[in-house]
Design a protein around this motif. Sequence first.
Motif, PDB file in Angstrom:
ATOM      1  N   TRP A  27      -0.799  10.853   4.032  1.00  0.00           N
ATOM      2  CA  TRP A  27      -0.507   9.502   3.548  1.00  0.00           C
ATOM      3  C   TRP A  27      -1.785   8.815   3.080  1.00  0.00           C
ATOM      4  O   TRP A  27      -2.874   9.139   3.513  1.00  0.00           O
ATOM      5  N   GLU A  28      -1.602   7.821   2.175  1.00  0.00           N
ATOM      6  CA  GLU A  28      -2.763   7.062   1.709  1.00  0.00           C
ATOM      7  C   GLU A  28      -2.712   5.596   2.128  1.00  0.00           C
ATOM      8  O   GLU A  28      -3.736   4.943   2.192  1.00  0.00           O
ATOM      9  N   ARG A  50       2.618   8.109   0.443  1.00  0.00           N
ATOM     10  CA  ARG A  50       1.805   9.248   0.037  1.00  0.00           C
ATOM     11  C   ARG A  50       1.432   9.122  -1.432  1.00  0.00           C
ATOM     12  O   ARG A  50       2.147   8.501  -2.203  1.00  0.00           O
ATOM     13  N   PRO A  51       0.338   9.771  -1.847  1.00  0.00           N
ATOM     14  CA  PRO A  51      -0.078   9.691  -3.252  1.00  0.00           C
ATOM     15  C   PRO A  51       0.924  10.331  -4.213  1.00  0.00           C
ATOM     16  O   PRO A  51       0.961   9.975  -5.383  1.00  0.00           O
ATOM     17  N   ASP A  52       1.765  11.242  -3.718  1.00  0.00           N
ATOM     18  CA  ASP A  52       2.743  11.891  -4.592  1.00  0.00           C
ATOM     19  C   ASP A  52       4.027  11.074  -4.743  1.00  0.00           C
ATOM     20  O   ASP A  52       4.996  11.532  -5.340  1.00  0.00           O
ATOM     21  N   GLY A  53       4.045   9.848  -4.186  1.00  0.00           N
ATOM     22  CA  GLY A  53       5.192   8.967  -4.331  1.00  0.00           C
ATOM     23  C   GLY A  53       6.173   9.001  -3.175  1.00  0.00           C
ATOM     24  O   GLY A  53       7.071   8.160  -3.096  1.00  0.00           O
TER      25      GLY A  53
END
Length: 129
Positions: A27-28, A50-53
């Motif tokens: 997670w970001e 998360r950066p991937d959505g």
Amino acid sequence: MAADVAADLIRALIDTMGAPGVDGDGWESLAIILEFPGGEFNEAHGYLYRPDGVVAAMASDPSAVGPAVTAYTDSHYRLGEVLPRKILVQFDRTTGRYDIAFEEADEARWKVTPRNFRELREELRPKFN
């Protein structure tokens, strides 16, 4: 001192969080709602982004984070003062930026329901400019 108790609160929330079926390291950012029904802290839940959505529901163990929550509220409220209804903690792990917002009166604010959960998780997503 306020920055120290805020950092301790965020650290405690992260260290005790659980998100079933989600990589706890990927997670970001996060948004966590602390709830104080009847003036007592009893729940910490929210979302990992998360950066991937991917957005995942998560929770932190209330008994484990209780001391950090108490230290944080003690730094903002005097003995005997009524605690807020809810506190929203937002944190961006990539930048280290955070925001902590208080809801003093509206019990329904940030309340997750089957009808609003998609909108609410986006509303709560940390957006630091």
